[in-house]
Design a protein around this motif. Structure first.
Motif, PDB file in Angstrom:
ATOM      1  N   PHE A   1       0.793  -1.225   0.000  1.00  3.64           N
ATOM      2  CA  PHE A   1       0.000   0.000   0.000  1.00  3.64           C
ATOM      3  C   PHE A   1       0.831   1.284   0.000  1.00  3.64           C
ATOM      4  O   PHE A   1       0.280   2.361  -0.194  1.00  3.64           O
ATOM      5  CB  PHE A   1      -0.933   0.012   1.213  1.00  3.64           C
ATOM      6  N   MET A   2       2.138   1.163   0.198  1.00  3.97           N
ATOM      7  CA  MET A   2       2.977   2.354   0.240  1.00  3.97           C
ATOM      8  C   MET A   2       3.878   2.499  -0.982  1.00  3.97           C
ATOM      9  O   MET A   2       4.749   3.359  -1.002  1.00  3.97           O
ATOM     10  CB  MET A   2       3.832   2.334   1.513  1.00  3.97           C
ATOM     11  N   THR A   3       3.659   1.661  -2.000  1.00  2.76           N
ATOM     12  CA  THR A   3       4.444   1.769  -3.234  1.00  2.76           C
ATOM     13  C   THR A   3       3.508   1.701  -4.430  1.00  2.76           C
ATOM     14  O   THR A   3       2.452   1.043  -4.380  1.00  2.76           O
ATOM     15  CB  THR A   3       5.479   0.628  -3.337  1.00  2.76           C
ATOM     16  N   SER A   4       3.889   2.370  -5.496  1.00  4.13           N
ATOM     17  CA  SER A   4       3.053   2.353  -6.706  1.00  4.13           C
ATOM     18  C   SER A   4       3.013   0.958  -7.320  1.00  4.13           C
ATOM     19  O   SER A   4       1.973   0.524  -7.831  1.00  4.13           O
ATOM     20  CB  SER A   4       3.599   3.362  -7.716  1.00  4.13           C
ATOM     21  N   THR A   5       4.147   0.243  -7.256  1.00  2.08           N
ATOM     22  CA  THR A   5       4.183  -1.128  -7.787  1.00  2.08           C
ATOM     23  C   THR A   5       3.223  -2.028  -7.018  1.00  2.08           C
ATOM     24  O   THR A   5       2.491  -2.839  -7.601  1.00  2.08           O
ATOM     25  CB  THR A   5       5.608  -1.699  -7.704  1.00  2.08           C
ATOM     26  N   GLY A   6       3.237  -1.874  -5.692  1.00  4.63           N
ATOM     27  CA  GLY A   6       2.349  -2.687  -4.869  1.00  4.63           C
ATOM     28  C   GLY A   6       0.884  -2.427  -5.164  1.00  4.63           C
ATOM     29  O   GLY A   6       0.084  -3.369  -5.254  1.00  4.63           O
ATOM     30  N   LEU A   7       0.502  -1.174  -5.342  1.00  7.15           N
ATOM     31  CA  LEU A   7      -0.885  -0.847  -5.639  1.00  7.15           C
ATOM     32  C   LEU A   7      -1.303  -1.370  -7.004  1.00  7.15           C
ATOM     33  O   LEU A   7      -2.435  -1.848  -7.184  1.00  7.15           O
ATOM     34  CB  LEU A   7      -1.077   0.673  -5.573  1.00  7.15           C
ATOM     35  N   MET A   8      -0.389  -1.293  -7.971  1.00  6.05           N
ATOM     36  CA  MET A   8      -0.703  -1.807  -9.309  1.00  6.05           C
ATOM     37  C   MET A   8      -0.905  -3.328  -9.262  1.00  6.05           C
ATOM     38  O   MET A   8      -1.849  -3.870  -9.848  1.00  6.05           O
ATOM     39  CB  MET A   8       0.423  -1.460 -10.285  1.00  6.05           C
ATOM     40  N   GLU A   9      -0.012  -4.020  -8.553  1.00  4.44           N
ATOM     41  CA  GLU A   9      -0.131  -5.474  -8.456  1.00  4.44           C
ATOM     42  C   GLU A   9      -1.373  -5.875  -7.670  1.00  4.44           C
ATOM     43  O   GLU A   9      -2.004  -6.889  -7.973  1.00  4.44           O
ATOM     44  CB  GLU A   9       1.133  -6.048  -7.813  1.00  4.44           C
ATOM     45  N   LEU A  10      -1.752  -5.069  -6.684  1.00  5.29           N
ATOM     46  CA  LEU A  10      -2.980  -5.339  -5.947  1.00  5.29           C
ATOM     47  C   LEU A  10      -4.196  -5.207  -6.859  1.00  5.29           C
ATOM     48  O   LEU A  10      -5.135  -6.015  -6.790  1.00  5.29           O
ATOM     49  CB  LEU A  10      -3.101  -4.379  -4.771  1.00  5.29           C
ATOM     50  N   GLY A  11      -4.184  -4.192  -7.734  1.00  7.67           N
ATOM     51  CA  GLY A  11      -5.286  -4.026  -8.681  1.00  7.67           C
ATOM     52  C   GLY A  11      -5.414  -5.219  -9.612  1.00  7.67           C
ATOM     53  O   GLY A  11      -6.517  -5.700  -9.882  1.00  7.67           O
ATOM     54  N   ILE A  12      -4.270  -5.715 -10.118  1.00 12.96           N
ATOM     55  CA  ILE A  12      -4.299  -6.891 -10.999  1.00 12.96           C
ATOM     56  C   ILE A  12      -4.815  -8.108 -10.241  1.00 12.96           C
ATOM     57  O   ILE A  12      -5.606  -8.904 -10.764  1.00 12.96           O
ATOM     58  CB  ILE A  12      -2.893  -7.157 -11.566  1.00 12.96           C
ATOM     59  N   ALA A  13      -4.376  -8.243  -8.983  1.00 12.48           N
ATOM     60  CA  ALA A  13      -4.835  -9.360  -8.159  1.00 12.48           C
ATOM     61  C   ALA A  13      -6.340  -9.318  -7.952  1.00 12.48           C
ATOM     62  O   ALA A  13      -7.016 -10.356  -7.960  1.00 12.48           O
ATOM     63  CB  ALA A  13      -4.112  -9.352  -6.805  1.00 12.48           C
ATOM     64  N   CYS A  14      -6.897  -8.134  -7.795  1.00 11.95           N
ATOM     65  CA  CYS A  14      -8.340  -7.996  -7.608  1.00 11.95           C
ATOM     66  C   CYS A  14      -9.106  -8.448  -8.845  1.00 11.95           C
ATOM     67  O   CYS A  14     -10.182  -9.049  -8.748  1.00 11.95           O
ATOM     68  CB  CYS A  14      -8.702  -6.551  -7.262  1.00 11.95           C
ATOM     69  N   ILE A  15      -8.538  -8.159 -10.033  1.00 10.19           N
ATOM     70  CA  ILE A  15      -9.180  -8.613 -11.275  1.00 10.19           C
ATOM     71  C   ILE A  15      -9.199 -10.138 -11.329  1.00 10.19           C
ATOM     72  O   ILE A  15     -10.204 -10.758 -11.699  1.00 10.19           O
ATOM     73  CB  ILE A  15      -8.439  -8.034 -12.498  1.00 10.19           C
ATOM     74  N   VAL A  16      -8.075 -10.757 -10.951  1.00 11.59           N
ATOM     75  CA  VAL A  16      -7.996 -12.222 -10.936  1.00 11.59           C
ATOM     76  C   VAL A  16      -8.987 -12.800  -9.924  1.00 11.59           C
ATOM     77  O   VAL A  16      -9.697 -13.772 -10.200  1.00 11.59           O
ATOM     78  CB  VAL A  16      -6.559 -12.682 -10.615  1.00 11.59           C
ATOM     79  N   LEU A  17      -9.049 -12.195  -8.750  1.00 20.99           N
ATOM     80  CA  LEU A  17      -9.969 -12.682  -7.720  1.00 20.99           C
ATOM     81  C   LEU A  17     -11.420 -12.511  -8.151  1.00 20.99           C
ATOM     82  O   LEU A  17     -12.280 -13.339  -7.808  1.00 20.99           O
ATOM     83  CB  LEU A  17      -9.721 -11.931  -6.406  1.00 20.99           C
ATOM     84  N   PHE A  18     -11.698 -11.457  -8.893  1.00 22.79           N
ATOM     85  CA  PHE A  18     -13.051 -11.247  -9.426  1.00 22.79           C
ATOM     86  C   PHE A  18     -13.434 -12.414 -10.332  1.00 22.79           C
ATOM     87  O   PHE A  18     -14.529 -12.980 -10.213  1.00 22.79           O
ATOM     88  CB  PHE A  18     -13.115  -9.931 -10.192  1.00 22.79           C
ATOM     89  N   GLY A  19     -12.523 -12.787 -11.234  1.00 20.71           N
ATOM     90  CA  GLY A  19     -12.788 -13.921 -12.124  1.00 20.71           C
ATOM     91  C   GLY A  19     -12.914 -15.220 -11.350  1.00 20.71           C
ATOM     92  O   GLY A  19     -13.788 -16.052 -11.635  1.00 20.71           O
ATOM     93  N   GLY A  20     -12.057 -15.407 -10.336  1.00 23.78           N
ATOM     94  CA  GLY A  20     -12.143 -16.611  -9.529  1.00 23.78           C
ATOM     95  C   GLY A  20     -13.460 -16.708  -8.783  1.00 23.78           C
ATOM     96  O   GLY A  20     -14.052 -17.796  -8.686  1.00 23.78           O
ATOM     97  N   ALA A  21     -13.947 -15.582  -8.266  1.00 17.52           N
ATOM     98  CA  ALA A  21     -15.224 -15.578  -7.545  1.00 17.52           C
ATOM     99  C   ALA A  21     -16.374 -15.963  -8.472  1.00 17.52           C
ATOM    100  O   ALA A  21     -17.274 -16.721  -8.079  1.00 17.52           O
ATOM    101  CB  ALA A  21     -15.472 -14.199  -6.939  1.00 17.52           C
ATOM    102  N   GLN A  22     -16.333 -15.477  -9.709  1.00 19.51           N
ATOM    103  CA  GLN A  22     -17.388 -15.836 -10.666  1.00 19.51           C
ATOM    104  C   GLN A  22     -17.398 -17.340 -10.939  1.00 19.51           C
ATOM    105  O   GLN A  22     -18.465 -17.961 -11.037  1.00 19.51           O
ATOM    106  CB  GLN A  22     -17.183 -15.064 -11.981  1.00 19.51           C
ATOM    107  N   ILE A  23     -16.216 -17.932 -11.038  1.00 13.76           N
ATOM    108  CA  ILE A  23     -16.135 -19.382 -11.251  1.00 13.76           C
ATOM    109  C   ILE A  23     -16.684 -20.126 -10.044  1.00 13.76           C
ATOM    110  O   ILE A  23     -17.409 -21.124 -10.184  1.00 13.76           O
ATOM    111  CB  ILE A  23     -14.677 -19.794 -11.545  1.00 13.76           C
TER     112      ILE A  23
END
Length: 505
Positions: free
Chosen positions: A464-486
């Motif tokens: 949460f304190m780095t731009s790289t971390g926030l970007m990777e968290l956003g990508i992870a949320c997209i993956v988790l969204f797809g996983g939840a739908q499955i």
């Protein structure tokens, strides 16, 4: 481990003497509400749609990436390798090293002792498999009531007359009194109750049905307390259930037991493979994560949680398999894969199931159940944390779990009405909630059972304190969204097949 939380089941299932209903966290496994009186809606399959094709792609790539990151962190060329390599030992898979969380291949003397102690139990399985009986089961020594009918008037004309008069009299008495017990006349006649000699047909019958008076003895209690498959690390089973199964032995389903054993073996091999190719356990033990990226830190945590799940799955299933081979029916402790849960309530309801039911029966219901849901859950999680161990990180874990369950509980009350269920984007809204549940549950369990408070602080700062971390968290949320739908669609498929999703692994 990870104890329980969805502290709600109906009193019908958990305490025959309670009239309280437990429904606040008892929710449908799909986003729609199963506690309304409306008929359950079964949607058309979505497996072959373009939308789900995208979900398959991102989830598959993320799983492969997860393993790759863990494997890269475990290479000898990694800068942090020397900080934890001393914790590794020579493994048996293609020259790889390993850091065991549990010793899956026991020491020789321990193995011999376990095999010898197992012989009486597996004797039942072997006897059924080969169609022969090696010796008498312990259950056959349980006392039975044998009624001796003395035919005083055998051969006399009075015999049929007295028989007809007696039977007609019983019929009239049944009609007059509806229901009565011989024990009401005199306790010495209690053994005449026919239903006492009928074997309980279901687990619930075995739990709530009273045992024979002579079954409540020190010897039988000692047998229950020291029954090896359940005493060491097996599922929790009530005394009445155990004694009922000794008196009325369950028939061993050879095919189902063998399949269960094969699945156990596969789980052991998966864990062996993970331990040999990802050294994340040694990394966490040594706190050897200096310089690692937010993604690498996150994968260290998630892979450790997966190994914790596998470790407990193997332990619990081994002892359940042992009991099954002896003809003792026990509760499956883990009903679903750790990642096959998008609901905090559903996760705790299916994790360490036998302990969860014990908590419901002996702590949650006596505290008042749903009358004080929020307060009772807090008390339960403090108890469970202290039950694991007296430590600050486990108390923090208990408080976090309690705190993270509240948003889902509130959301279910706000968005489970029929108007929301009929909204075309309702499952997408639920997937957003599932993302938050995933992240909160992982965070709490990482604190309690993997990295502790210090490690979580490092991970939190990195994300949460780095731009790289926030970007990777956003990508992870997209993956988790797809996983939840499955996962939603898996629950829908279970409904289409008429499978109770609460007991499906």
């Amino acid at each position: 481990m990870f104890a329980l939380s969805n502290l709600k089941e109906t009193s019908k299932d958990n305490d025959e003497n309670s009239t309280t209903k437990y429904s606040v966290l008892e929710t449908s496994s799909y986003p729609t509400s199963s506690r309304t009186k409306l008929p359950t809606k079964i949607n058309s399959p979505l497996w072959n749609t373009w939308e789900f094709g995208f979900y398959y792609f991102i989830v598959t790539i993320s799983v492969l990436l997860m393993f790759k990151v863990g494997h890269d962190l475990s290479k000898e060329t990694h800068p942090n390798y020397k900080k934890y390599s001393w914790r590794l030992q020579d493994g048996w898979i293609f020259g790889r090293k390993v850091r065991y969380t549990i010793r899956l291949i026991p020491r020789p003397l321990w193995c011999i002792d376990l095999c010898l102690s197992s012989l009486p139990c597996f004797e039942s399985f072997i006897s059924n498999f080969f169609g022969t009986e090696i010796s008498s089961k312990i259950s056959k020594s349980a006392p039975h009531k044998d009624i001796l009918f003395l035919r005083v008037f055998e051969g006399s004309i009075a015999n049929p007359i007295i028989t007809w008069i007696f039977n007609l009299g019983v019929l009239f008495l049944n009609e007059a009194y509806g229901n009565y017990k011989f024990g009401d006349l005199n306790e010495n006649f209690a053994f005449l109750r026919n239903d006492r000699d009928l074997a309980p047909l279901t687990e619930k019958d075995r739990i709530i049905g009273p045992c024979f008076r002579e079954d409540y003895s020190f010897i039988y209690y000692l047998s229950y307390a020291l029954y090896a498959p359940l005493y060491l690390a097996g599922p929790i089973i009530t005394y009445n259930n155990f004694i009922a199964q000794l008196r009325y032995p369950c028939e061993i389903d050879i095919k189902a037991t063998l399949i269960y054993g094969i699945r156990l073996f596969i789980a052991i091999m998966i864990m062996e493979f993970m331990l040999h190719y990802t050294y994340v356990v040694a990394i966490v033990k040594s706190k050897a994560w200096d310089g690692d990226s937010p993604l690498e830190l996150a994968m260290i945590g998630v892979l450790n949680l997966e190994l914790v799940w596998l470790k407990l799955l193997i332990i619990w299933r081994f002892f359940r398999f042992w009991a099954m081979s002896d003809g003792i029916d026990t509760q499956e402790n883990i009903l679903r894969c750790m990642l096959n849960n998008y609901s905090t309530a559903g996760f705790w309801r299916s994790w360490h199931r036998s302990y969860y039911r014990w908590i419901i029966r002996y702590i949650y219901i006596p505290l008042g159940g749903n009358k004080r849901t929020t307060l009772n859950m807090l008390i339960i999680f403090i108890f469970v944390a202290l039950w694991h161990d007296i430590s600050l990180k486990l108390l923090a874990w208990g408080w976090l779990i309690w705190l993270f369950i509240l948003p889902e509980t509130i959301a279910k009350k706000l968005f489970s009405s029929q108007n929301w269920v009929d909204w075309p984007r309702y499952r997408h809204l639920c997937a957003v909630g599932a993302i938050l549940n995933f992240l909160m549950m992982w965070a709490a369990n990482l604190v309690g059972f993997v990295v502790g408070l210090d490690g979580m602080k490092v991970l939190f700062t990195s994300i949460f304190m780095t731009s790289t971390g926030l970007m990777e968290l956003g990508i992870a949320c997209i993956v988790l969204f797809g996983g939840a739908q499955i996962l939603f669609e898996i629950r829908e498929e279970e409904k289409r097949r008429g499978i109770n999703s609460e007991i499906r692994f």
